[in-house]
Design a protein around this motif. Structure first.
Motif, PDB file in Angstrom:
ATOM      1  N   SER A  53      39.138  27.575  82.264  1.00 14.63           N
ATOM      2  CA  SER A  53      37.889  27.483  83.029  1.00 14.63           C
ATOM      3  C   SER A  53      37.736  28.629  84.022  1.00 14.63           C
ATOM      4  O   SER A  53      36.627  28.889  84.501  1.00 14.63           O
ATOM      5  N   GLN A  54      38.821  29.341  84.320  1.00 14.22           N
ATOM      6  CA  GLN A  54      38.770  30.487  85.230  1.00 14.22           C
ATOM      7  C   GLN A  54      38.511  31.801  84.492  1.00 14.22           C
ATOM      8  O   GLN A  54      38.314  32.839  85.118  1.00 14.22           O
ATOM      9  N   ASP A  55      38.516  31.753  83.165  1.00 16.42           N
ATOM     10  CA  ASP A  55      38.326  32.957  82.355  1.00 16.42           C
ATOM     11  C   ASP A  55      36.854  33.358  82.350  1.00 16.42           C
ATOM     12  O   ASP A  55      35.977  32.496  82.256  1.00 16.42           O
ATOM     13  N   PRO A  56      36.546  34.658  82.443  1.00 14.79           N
ATOM     14  CA  PRO A  56      35.141  35.098  82.444  1.00 14.79           C
ATOM     15  C   PRO A  56      34.375  34.721  81.172  1.00 14.79           C
ATOM     16  O   PRO A  56      33.150  34.618  81.202  1.00 14.79           O
ATOM     17  N   THR A  57      35.071  34.507  80.061  1.00 16.24           N
ATOM     18  CA  THR A  57      34.397  34.166  78.798  1.00 16.24           C
ATOM     19  C   THR A  57      34.264  32.661  78.588  1.00 16.24           C
ATOM     20  O   THR A  57      33.773  32.236  77.542  1.00 16.24           O
ATOM     21  N   PHE A  58      34.672  31.865  79.566  1.00 16.06           N
ATOM     22  CA  PHE A  58      34.698  30.408  79.399  1.00 16.06           C
ATOM     23  C   PHE A  58      33.369  29.853  78.886  1.00 16.06           C
ATOM     24  O   PHE A  58      33.317  29.163  77.875  1.00 16.06           O
ATOM     25  N   ASN A  59      32.279  30.119  79.553  1.00 12.09           N
ATOM     26  CA  ASN A  59      30.985  29.567  79.150  1.00 12.09           C
ATOM     27  C   ASN A  59      30.394  30.255  77.929  1.00 12.09           C
ATOM     28  O   ASN A  59      29.606  29.655  77.195  1.00 12.09           O
ATOM     29  N   GLU A  60      30.782  31.495  77.697  1.00 13.41           N
ATOM     30  CA  GLU A  60      30.205  32.275  76.598  1.00 13.41           C
ATOM     31  C   GLU A  60      30.499  31.655  75.228  1.00 13.41           C
ATOM     32  O   GLU A  60      29.631  31.636  74.353  1.00 13.41           O
ATOM     33  N   TYR A  61      31.695  31.156  75.031  1.00 10.19           N
ATOM     34  CA  TYR A  61      32.093  30.649  73.712  1.00 10.19           C
ATOM     35  C   TYR A  61      32.259  29.138  73.650  1.00 10.19           C
ATOM     36  O   TYR A  61      32.496  28.580  72.579  1.00 10.19           O
ATOM     37  N   LEU A  62      32.112  28.436  74.764  1.00 12.50           N
ATOM     38  CA  LEU A  62      32.313  26.995  74.818  1.00 12.50           C
ATOM     39  C   LEU A  62      31.333  26.262  73.910  1.00 12.50           C
ATOM     40  O   LEU A  62      30.114  26.395  74.067  1.00 12.50           O
ATOM     41  N   ASN A  63      31.859  25.498  72.950  1.00 15.67           N
ATOM     42  CA  ASN A  63      31.079  24.671  72.016  1.00 15.67           C
ATOM     43  C   ASN A  63      29.999  25.455  71.281  1.00 15.67           C
ATOM     44  O   ASN A  63      28.897  24.959  71.060  1.00 15.67           O
ATOM     45  N   GLN A  64      30.332  26.678  70.864  1.00 13.57           N
ATOM     46  CA  GLN A  64      29.352  27.554  70.226  1.00 13.57           C
ATOM     47  C   GLN A  64      29.563  27.777  68.734  1.00 13.57           C
ATOM     48  O   GLN A  64      28.779  28.472  68.100  1.00 13.57           O
ATOM     49  N   PHE A  65      30.614  27.187  68.143  1.00 17.04           N
ATOM     50  CA  PHE A  65      30.936  27.513  66.755  1.00 17.04           C
ATOM     51  C   PHE A  65      31.089  26.265  65.893  1.00 17.04           C
ATOM     52  O   PHE A  65      31.479  25.204  66.366  1.00 17.04           O
ATOM     53  N   ASN A  66      30.795  26.445  64.616  1.00 16.59           N
ATOM     54  CA  ASN A  66      31.146  25.423  63.640  1.00 16.59           C
ATOM     55  C   ASN A  66      32.651  25.514  63.434  1.00 16.59           C
ATOM     56  O   ASN A  66      33.199  26.608  63.311  1.00 16.59           O
ATOM     57  N   THR A  67      33.311  24.385  63.438  1.00 15.64           N
ATOM     58  CA  THR A  67      34.759  24.375  63.253  1.00 15.64           C
ATOM     59  C   THR A  67      35.121  23.568  62.016  1.00 15.64           C
ATOM     60  O   THR A  67      34.421  22.624  61.643  1.00 15.64           O
ATOM     61  N   LEU A  68      36.209  23.950  61.410  1.00 16.53           N
ATOM     62  CA  LEU A  68      36.741  23.265  60.246  1.00 16.53           C
ATOM     63  C   LEU A  68      38.211  23.001  60.513  1.00 16.53           C
ATOM     64  O   LEU A  68      38.996  23.936  60.678  1.00 16.53           O
ATOM     65  N   PHE A  69      38.580  21.738  60.619  1.00 18.80           N
ATOM     66  CA  PHE A  69      39.961  21.341  60.867  1.00 18.80           C
ATOM     67  C   PHE A  69      40.508  20.755  59.580  1.00 18.80           C
ATOM     68  O   PHE A  69      39.963  19.782  59.060  1.00 18.80           O
ATOM     69  N   ILE A  70      41.565  21.357  59.064  1.00 12.93           N
ATOM     70  CA  ILE A  70      42.173  20.873  57.822  1.00 12.93           C
ATOM     71  C   ILE A  70      43.615  20.500  58.108  1.00 12.93           C
ATOM     72  O   ILE A  70      44.408  21.334  58.549  1.00 12.93           O
ATOM     73  N   ASP A  71      43.959  19.251  57.848  1.00  9.57           N
ATOM     74  CA  ASP A  71      45.344  18.798  57.948  1.00  9.57           C
ATOM     75  C   ASP A  71      46.021  19.114  56.627  1.00  9.57           C
ATOM     76  O   ASP A  71      45.828  18.426  55.633  1.00  9.57           O
ATOM     77  N   MET A  72      46.827  20.160  56.611  1.00 10.78           N
ATOM     78  CA  MET A  72      47.437  20.640  55.372  1.00 10.78           C
ATOM     79  C   MET A  72      48.392  19.619  54.758  1.00 10.78           C
ATOM     80  O   MET A  72      48.574  19.603  53.547  1.00 10.78           O
ATOM     81  N   HIS A  73      48.983  18.769  55.576  1.00  9.57           N
ATOM     82  CA  HIS A  73      49.901  17.758  55.051  1.00  9.57           C
ATOM     83  C   HIS A  73      49.200  16.820  54.072  1.00  9.57           C
ATOM     84  O   HIS A  73      49.814  16.299  53.161  1.00  9.57           O
TER      85      HIS A  73
END
Length: 123
Positions: free
Chosen positions: A83-103
């Motif tokens: 939250s202290q990083d200058p890019t915090f708000n720039e990328y927060l919740n901005q992308f489609n994500t794909l989580f794959i459990d390889m197991h």
């Protein structure tokens, strides 16, 4: 979106990371700062590897909670190092994500159909 017994999640929310933070969480959100620094470069493919039992799942939960369009996680990250990083708000919740459990793609621990099943589910 869940598929095949929760082996794949698209634009997941921040619930898993919230559970992590509610336990004995050691703030490692600087990984997000590093990842943010790579987004606008040609070096934006990153492999996060750690030895067994060293927090890979927690790291991935943090990345999903931070980047996923399926989450609203600003409050969750407030007070953490990212939250202290200058890019915090720039990328927060901005992308489609794909989580794959390889197991989930290993049949009877041999992985005989691993790539076939992975391709089928991802495509």
């Amino acid at each position: 979106m869940k598929s095949n017994g929760e082996v794949m999640l698209i634009n997941d929310d921040a619930r898993q990371f919230q559970l992590d933070v509610n336990t004995n969480y050691v703030d490692k959100t600087q990984l997000i700062s590093f990842t943010n620094s790579k987004i606008p470069t040609n070096d934006h493919f990153i492999c996060v590897s750690r030895p067994r039992r060293f927090g890979k799942s927690m790291a991935v939960h943090a990345l999903v909670a931070y980047y996923s369009k399926g989450a609203n996680s600003k409050e969750l990250f407030t007070g953490l190092k990212i939250s202290q990083d200058p890019t915090f708000n720039e990328y927060l919740n901005q992308f489609n994500t794909l989580f794959i459990d390889m197991h989930g793609f290993f049949d009877d621990r041999t992985g005989a159909h691993f790539f076939e099943d992975l391709n089928k589910h991802v495509i």
